[in-house]
Design a protein around this motif. Structure first.
Motif, mmCIF file in Angstrom:
data_model
loop_
_atom_site.group_PDB
_atom_site.id
_atom_site.type_symbol
_atom_site.label_atom_id
_atom_site.label_comp_id
_atom_site.label_asym_id
_atom_site.label_seq_id
_atom_site.Cartn_x
_atom_site.Cartn_y
_atom_site.Cartn_z
ATOM 1 N N GLY A 10 -54.749 8.320 -23.922
ATOM 2 C CA GLY A 10 -56.448 7.440 -24.950
ATOM 3 C C GLY A 10 -55.908 6.552 -25.733
ATOM 4 N N ARG A 11 -55.409 6.356 -26.576
ATOM 5 C CA ARG A 11 -55.027 5.451 -27.800
ATOM 6 C C ARG A 11 -54.296 4.632 -27.033
ATOM 7 N NH1 ARG A 11 -52.500 9.203 -31.959
ATOM 8 N NH2 ARG A 11 -51.981 9.985 -30.210
ATOM 9 N N SER A 12 -52.721 4.316 -26.375
ATOM 10 C CA SER A 12 -52.358 3.484 -25.762
ATOM 11 C C SER A 12 -53.696 2.303 -24.491
ATOM 12 C CB SER A 12 -51.201 3.987 -25.091
ATOM 13 O OG SER A 12 -51.178 4.880 -24.006
ATOM 14 N N GLN A 13 -53.691 3.721 -23.609
ATOM 15 C CA GLN A 13 -54.229 3.138 -22.265
ATOM 16 C C GLN A 13 -56.504 2.472 -22.975
ATOM 17 O OE1 GLN A 13 -54.463 3.241 -19.935
ATOM 18 N NE2 GLN A 13 -52.547 4.759 -19.434
ATOM 19 N N PHE A 14 -56.370 2.801 -24.348
ATOM 20 C CA PHE A 14 -57.548 2.334 -24.866
ATOM 21 C C PHE A 14 -56.956 0.526 -25.347
ATOM 22 C CE2 PHE A 14 -60.671 5.211 -26.819
ATOM 23 C CZ PHE A 14 -61.459 4.946 -25.844
ATOM 24 N N ALA A 15 -55.771 0.396 -25.735
ATOM 25 C CA ALA A 15 -55.961 -0.712 -26.115
ATOM 26 C C ALA A 15 -54.979 -1.647 -25.620
ATOM 27 C CB ALA A 15 -54.184 -0.334 -27.904
ATOM 28 N N ALA A 16 -54.134 -1.091 -24.458
ATOM 29 C CA ALA A 16 -54.281 -1.918 -23.409
ATOM 30 C C ALA A 16 -55.073 -2.635 -22.660
ATOM 31 C CB ALA A 16 -52.928 -1.088 -22.791
ATOM 32 N N LEU A 19 -56.664 -5.459 -24.456
ATOM 33 C CA LEU A 19 -56.284 -6.503 -25.294
ATOM 34 C C LEU A 19 -56.349 -7.032 -23.773
ATOM 35 C CD1 LEU A 19 -54.480 -8.984 -26.442
ATOM 36 C CD2 LEU A 19 -51.887 -7.367 -26.400
ATOM 37 N N ALA A 20 -55.728 -6.714 -22.753
ATOM 38 C CA ALA A 20 -55.875 -7.626 -21.367
ATOM 39 C C ALA A 20 -57.460 -7.959 -21.192
ATOM 40 C CB ALA A 20 -55.907 -6.392 -19.727
ATOM 41 N N HIS A 21 -58.492 -7.154 -21.856
ATOM 42 C CA HIS A 21 -59.146 -8.242 -20.532
ATOM 43 C C HIS A 21 -59.643 -8.818 -22.561
ATOM 44 C CE1 HIS A 21 -64.042 -8.109 -20.311
ATOM 45 N NE2 HIS A 21 -64.107 -8.427 -22.157
ATOM 46 N N ARG A 22 -59.252 -8.858 -23.549
ATOM 47 C CA ARG A 22 -59.601 -10.243 -24.622
ATOM 48 C C ARG A 22 -58.498 -10.925 -24.285
ATOM 49 N NH1 ARG A 22 -60.790 -7.151 -30.020
ATOM 50 N NH2 ARG A 22 -61.229 -9.808 -30.346
ATOM 51 N N ALA A 23 -57.586 -11.032 -24.071
ATOM 52 C CA ALA A 23 -56.573 -11.927 -23.657
ATOM 53 C C ALA A 23 -56.405 -12.328 -22.326
ATOM 54 C CB ALA A 23 -54.794 -11.913 -24.109
ATOM 55 N N GLN A 24 -56.985 -12.356 -21.319
ATOM 56 C CA GLN A 24 -58.019 -12.521 -20.488
ATOM 57 C C GLN A 24 -56.151 -13.350 -19.567
ATOM 58 O OE1 GLN A 24 -60.868 -15.568 -20.565
ATOM 59 N NE2 GLN A 24 -62.533 -14.111 -21.374
ATOM 60 N N GLY A 25 -55.277 -13.014 -19.820
ATOM 61 C CA GLY A 25 -54.436 -12.923 -18.497
ATOM 62 C C GLY A 25 -53.436 -13.328 -19.377
ATOM 63 N N HIS A 26 -53.470 -14.529 -20.661
ATOM 64 C CA HIS A 26 -52.571 -14.884 -21.377
ATOM 65 C C HIS A 26 -51.039 -14.343 -22.325
ATOM 66 C CE1 HIS A 26 -54.414 -18.836 -20.917
ATOM 67 N NE2 HIS A 26 -56.093 -17.548 -21.086
ATOM 68 N N VAL A 27 -51.849 -12.654 -21.612
ATOM 69 C CA VAL A 27 -50.464 -12.070 -22.606
ATOM 70 C C VAL A 27 -50.350 -10.335 -21.826
ATOM 71 C CG1 VAL A 27 -50.131 -10.040 -24.704
ATOM 72 C CG2 VAL A 27 -51.235 -11.989 -25.249
ATOM 73 N N THR A 28 -49.183 -10.272 -21.486
ATOM 74 C CA THR A 28 -49.034 -9.220 -20.644
ATOM 75 C C THR A 28 -48.610 -7.397 -21.784
ATOM 76 O OG1 THR A 28 -47.179 -10.854 -19.289
ATOM 77 C CG2 THR A 28 -46.369 -8.239 -19.060
ATOM 78 N N VAL A 29 -49.375 -7.061 -21.050
ATOM 79 C CA VAL A 29 -49.369 -5.955 -21.863
ATOM 80 C C VAL A 29 -49.551 -5.006 -20.261
ATOM 81 C CG1 VAL A 29 -51.342 -4.552 -21.925
ATOM 82 C CG2 VAL A 29 -51.691 -6.922 -22.583
ATOM 83 N N SER A 30 -48.859 -3.322 -21.247
ATOM 84 C CA SER A 30 -48.308 -2.414 -20.023
ATOM 85 C C SER A 30 -48.910 -1.234 -21.580
ATOM 86 C CB SER A 30 -46.912 -2.105 -19.976
ATOM 87 O OG SER A 30 -46.563 -2.876 -20.729
ATOM 88 N N SER A 31 -48.398 -0.190 -20.715
ATOM 89 C CA SER A 31 -48.521 1.025 -22.047
ATOM 90 C C SER A 31 -47.786 2.383 -21.283
ATOM 91 C CB SER A 31 -49.796 1.752 -21.718
ATOM 92 O OG SER A 31 -50.580 1.972 -20.382
ATOM 93 N N ALA A 32 -47.619 3.362 -21.999
ATOM 94 C CA ALA A 32 -46.364 4.378 -21.759
ATOM 95 C C ALA A 32 -46.704 5.106 -23.243
ATOM 96 C CB ALA A 32 -44.885 3.973 -22.205
ATOM 97 N N GLY A 33 -45.678 6.421 -22.618
ATOM 98 C CA GLY A 33 -46.231 7.968 -23.377
ATOM 99 C C GLY A 33 -44.847 8.263 -23.468
ATOM 100 N N VAL A 40 -55.554 9.929 -17.132
ATOM 101 C CA VAL A 40 -56.116 9.077 -18.399
ATOM 102 C C VAL A 40 -57.370 9.766 -18.196
ATOM 103 C CG1 VAL A 40 -58.189 7.168 -19.495
ATOM 104 C CG2 VAL A 40 -54.897 7.236 -18.012
ATOM 105 N N GLU A 41 -57.716 9.970 -20.111
ATOM 106 C CA GLU A 41 -58.767 10.651 -20.250
ATOM 107 C C GLU A 41 -60.019 10.107 -19.619
ATOM 108 O OE1 GLU A 41 -59.267 13.898 -21.759
ATOM 109 O OE2 GLU A 41 -56.816 14.129 -22.834
ATOM 110 N N PRO A 42 -60.715 11.243 -19.144
ATOM 111 C CA PRO A 42 -62.196 10.316 -18.713
ATOM 112 C C PRO A 42 -63.639 9.825 -20.206
ATOM 113 C CG PRO A 42 -62.016 12.793 -17.578
ATOM 114 C CD PRO A 42 -60.991 11.823 -18.821
ATOM 115 N N VAL A 43 -62.926 10.344 -20.658
ATOM 116 C CA VAL A 43 -63.782 9.919 -22.141
ATOM 117 C C VAL A 43 -63.788 7.987 -22.260
ATOM 118 C CG1 VAL A 43 -63.220 10.628 -23.612
ATOM 119 C CG2 VAL A 43 -65.408 10.901 -23.689
ATOM 120 N N VAL A 44 -62.184 8.167 -22.155
ATOM 121 C CA VAL A 44 -62.158 6.601 -22.498
ATOM 122 C C VAL A 44 -61.961 5.419 -21.617
ATOM 123 C CG1 VAL A 44 -59.594 5.889 -22.720
ATOM 124 C CG2 VAL A 44 -59.485 7.856 -24.056
#
Length: 131
Positions: A10-16, A19-33, A40-44
Protein backbone atom coordinates in the motif's frame (compact mmCIF):
# COMPACT_ATOMS: atom_id res chain seq x y z
CA UNK A 1 15.03 6.37 -3.19
CA UNK A 2 13.68 3.37 -1.28
CA UNK A 3 10.20 3.42 0.23
CA UNK A 4 9.57 0.90 3.01
CA UNK A 5 6.42 -0.16 4.83
CA UNK A 6 5.48 -3.35 6.58
CA UNK A 7 3.69 -5.22 3.77
CA UNK A 8 4.84 -3.29 0.65
CA UNK A 9 1.26 -3.54 -0.56
CA UNK A 10 0.00 0.00 0.00
CA UNK A 11 1.90 3.01 1.33
CA UNK A 12 5.32 2.22 -0.12
CA UNK A 13 3.72 1.23 -3.44
CA UNK A 14 1.82 4.56 -3.49
CA UNK A 15 4.98 6.52 -2.77
CA UNK A 16 7.10 4.66 -5.34
CA UNK A 17 4.50 5.06 -8.09
CA UNK A 18 3.87 8.73 -7.32
CA UNK A 19 7.56 9.64 -7.18
CA UNK A 20 8.40 7.65 -10.31
CA UNK A 21 5.55 9.37 -12.16
CA UNK A 22 6.41 12.89 -11.02
CA UNK A 23 10.22 12.57 -11.31
CA UNK A 24 9.90 11.24 -14.87
CA UNK A 25 12.97 9.03 -14.74
CA UNK A 26 15.23 11.49 -12.90
CA UNK A 27 15.12 9.52 -9.65
CA UNK A 28 15.67 5.80 -9.19
CA UNK A 29 12.76 4.51 -7.13
CA UNK A 30 12.17 1.19 -5.39
CA UNK A 31 10.02 -0.16 -2.57
CA UNK A 32 10.09 -3.05 -0.12
CA UNK A 33 8.39 -4.43 2.96
CA UNK A 34 9.50 -5.91 6.24
CA UNK A 35 6.77 -8.59 5.91
CA UNK A 36 5.73 -8.47 2.22
CA UNK A 37 2.16 -9.34 1.30
CA UNK A 38 1.26 -11.70 -1.53
CA UNK A 39 0.05 -8.84 -3.76
CA UNK A 40 -0.42 -5.08 -3.95
CA UNK A 41 -3.80 -3.97 -2.58
CA UNK A 42 -6.17 -3.65 -5.60
CA UNK A 43 -7.64 -0.40 -4.26
CA UNK A 44 -4.13 1.12 -4.33
CA UNK A 45 -3.87 0.54 -8.07
CA UNK A 46 -7.40 1.87 -8.52
CA UNK A 47 -6.82 5.20 -6.76
CA UNK A 48 -3.48 5.68 -8.51
CA UNK A 49 -5.23 5.23 -11.85
CA UNK A 50 -7.90 7.74 -10.79
CA UNK A 51 -5.12 10.28 -10.20
CA UNK A 52 -3.60 9.64 -13.63
CA UNK A 53 -0.63 7.76 -12.20
CA UNK A 54 0.15 4.51 -13.94
CA UNK A 55 0.54 1.91 -11.23
CA UNK A 56 3.25 -0.39 -12.42
CA UNK A 57 1.36 -3.49 -13.43
CA UNK A 58 4.48 -5.46 -12.70
CA UNK A 59 4.58 -4.01 -9.17
CA UNK A 60 4.58 -6.65 -6.47
CA UNK A 61 5.53 -6.70 -2.79
CA UNK A 62 9.25 -7.27 -2.30
CA UNK A 63 11.20 -8.15 0.85
CA UNK A 64 13.36 -5.60 2.61
CA UNK A 65 16.96 -6.78 2.57
CA UNK A 66 20.23 -5.19 3.63
CA UNK A 67 21.25 -5.09 -0.04
CA UNK A 68 18.17 -3.08 -1.01
CA UNK A 69 18.85 -0.58 1.76
CA UNK A 70 22.55 -0.32 0.85
CA UNK A 71 21.62 0.45 -2.77
CA UNK A 72 19.52 3.49 -1.76
CA UNK A 73 20.76 6.99 -1.00
CA UNK A 74 17.51 7.87 0.78
CA UNK A 75 15.38 5.40 2.74
CA UNK A 76 11.85 6.51 3.54
CA UNK A 77 9.99 4.46 6.13
CA UNK A 78 6.22 4.45 6.54
CA UNK A 79 5.12 2.36 9.46
CA UNK A 80 7.73 -0.38 9.68
CA UNK A 81 9.12 0.85 13.00
CA UNK A 82 12.23 -0.80 14.37
CA UNK A 83 12.11 -3.59 11.77
CA UNK A 84 13.81 -1.33 9.22
CA UNK A 85 17.60 -1.76 9.15
CA UNK A 86 19.71 1.35 9.50
CA UNK A 87 22.76 1.59 7.26
CA UNK A 88 25.32 4.32 7.99
CA UNK A 89 25.64 6.95 5.29
CA UNK A 90 22.00 6.80 4.18
CA UNK A 91 19.54 9.63 4.61
CA UNK A 92 16.45 8.43 6.49
CA UNK A 93 12.98 9.93 6.39
CA UNK A 94 9.88 8.70 8.18
CA UNK A 95 6.40 9.62 7.01
CA UNK A 96 3.67 8.72 9.52
CA UNK A 97 0.98 7.73 7.03
CA UNK A 98 -2.06 5.52 7.72
CA UNK A 99 -2.14 2.01 6.28
CA UNK A 100 -4.71 1.66 3.46
CA UNK A 101 -5.26 -2.06 4.10
CA UNK A 102 -9.00 -2.66 4.52
CA UNK A 103 -9.84 1.06 4.48
CA UNK A 104 -12.81 2.46 2.52
CA UNK A 105 -11.87 3.91 -0.85
CA UNK A 106 -12.46 7.50 0.33
CA UNK A 107 -9.87 6.96 3.08
CA UNK A 108 -7.45 5.35 0.62
CA UNK A 109 -7.77 8.44 -1.60
CA UNK A 110 -6.91 10.62 1.41
CA UNK A 111 -3.85 8.46 2.11
CA UNK A 112 -2.78 8.77 -1.54
CA UNK A 113 -3.12 12.55 -1.35
CA UNK A 114 -1.15 12.73 1.92
CA UNK A 115 1.67 10.71 0.39
CA UNK A 116 1.56 12.89 -2.73
CA UNK A 117 1.99 16.00 -0.53
CA UNK A 118 5.08 14.37 1.02
CA UNK A 119 6.36 13.58 -2.50
CA UNK A 120 6.04 17.28 -3.42
CA UNK A 121 8.09 18.26 -0.37
CA UNK A 122 10.66 15.58 -1.16
CA UNK A 123 11.04 16.73 -4.76
CA UNK A 124 11.53 20.31 -3.57
CA UNK A 125 14.31 19.15 -1.22
CA UNK A 126 16.30 17.20 -3.82
CA UNK A 127 19.14 18.84 -5.73
CA UNK A 128 17.97 20.24 -9.06
CA UNK A 129 20.29 17.79 -10.85
CA UNK A 130 18.28 14.90 -9.37
CA UNK A 131 14.94 16.06 -10.77
Amino acid sequence: MLFVCSRNAGRSQFAAALLAHRAQGHVTVSSAGTHPAAAVEPVVAQVLTEAGVPSAEAAFPKPLTDEVVQAADIVNTMGCGDACPVVPGRRYLDWPVADPEGAPIAVVRTIRDAIDAHISELLDSLPSTAC
